[in-house]
Design a protein around this motif. Structure first.
Motif, short mmCIF file in Angstrom:
data_model
loop_
_atom_site.label_atom_id
_atom_site.label_comp_id
_atom_site.label_asym_id
_atom_site.label_seq_id
_atom_site.Cartn_x
_atom_site.Cartn_y
_atom_site.Cartn_z
N LEU A 87 0.83 -1.21 0.00
CA LEU A 87 0.00 0.00 0.00
C LEU A 87 0.86 1.26 0.00
O LEU A 87 1.94 1.30 0.62
CB LEU A 87 -0.95 0.00 1.19
CG LEU A 87 -2.17 -0.91 1.01
CD1 LEU A 87 -2.79 -1.26 2.35
CD2 LEU A 87 -3.19 -0.25 0.10
N THR A 92 -4.84 6.02 -0.17
CA THR A 92 -5.76 6.52 0.85
C THR A 92 -7.04 7.01 0.19
O THR A 92 -7.01 7.86 -0.71
CB THR A 92 -5.11 7.66 1.64
OG1 THR A 92 -3.98 7.14 2.37
CG2 THR A 92 -6.10 8.28 2.61
N VAL A 118 -3.42 5.23 4.44
CA VAL A 118 -2.05 4.73 4.36
C VAL A 118 -1.12 5.87 4.78
O VAL A 118 -0.96 6.85 4.05
CB VAL A 118 -1.70 4.22 2.96
CG1 VAL A 118 -0.29 3.60 2.96
CG2 VAL A 118 -2.73 3.22 2.49
#
Length: 120
Positions: A87, A92, A118
Motif C-alpha cells: 500500500l 488513501t 495509508v
C-alpha cells in the motif's frame, strides 16, 4: 433490494496490507450473477474503479493497482474481497463496493464505504 456492507478498512503504514470484504444480502438476490467491483474516492477526487470481477471470475484492475491488489469472490458466502498489498499513501481513500446486475440497472447497489488510510 440488495444491501452491501463493507469491512476491513483502517490505518496502515506504507508497504503494508489490508483485506477488504463486502458481504451482500437481500430477499431476492442471486449473488453469483452479479458483476462485483471496488471503487475508491479520495478527497477532492472523483470516484474511480479499482477492480472488477465478473460472474465468471474474470478480473480487471486499474493500472494504478496492478500487481498490488487482487479482487476475488466467494459466491457461497455472497462476499467479494479486495486484497491490497504494498500500500502507498496515494491509496488513501474511501473504498466502495458495487454490485452490478447484468440485465437490470434498478437492481444495482452500492455499499456505504470503508476508509483506508495509508500513512506512517
Amino acid at each position: 433490494q440488495v444491501q452491501l456492507v463493507e469491512s476491513g478498512g483502517g490505518l496502515v503504514q506504507p508497504g503494508g496490507s489490508l483485506r477488504l470484504s463486502c458481504t451482500a444480502s437481500g430477499s431476492i438476490f442471486v449473488f453469483s450473477i452479479y458483476y462485483m467491483a471496488w471503487y475508491r474516492q479520495a478527497p477532492g477526487n472523483q470516484r474511480e474503479l479499482v477492480a472488477r470481477i465478473t460472474s465468471g471470475g474474470s478480473t480487471e484492475n486499474a493500472d494504478s493497482v496492478k500487481g498490488r491488489f487482487t479482487i476475488s469472490r466467494d459466491n457461497a458466502k455472497k462476499t467479494v474481497f479486495l486484497q491490497m498489498n504494498s500500500l502507498k499513501p496515494e491509496d488513501t481513500a474511501v473504498y466502495y463496493c458495487n454490485a452490478d446486475h447484468p440485465y437490470h440497472d434498478d437492481l444495482d447497489a452500492w455499499g456505504q464505504g470503508t476508509l483506508v488510510t495509508v500513512s506512517s
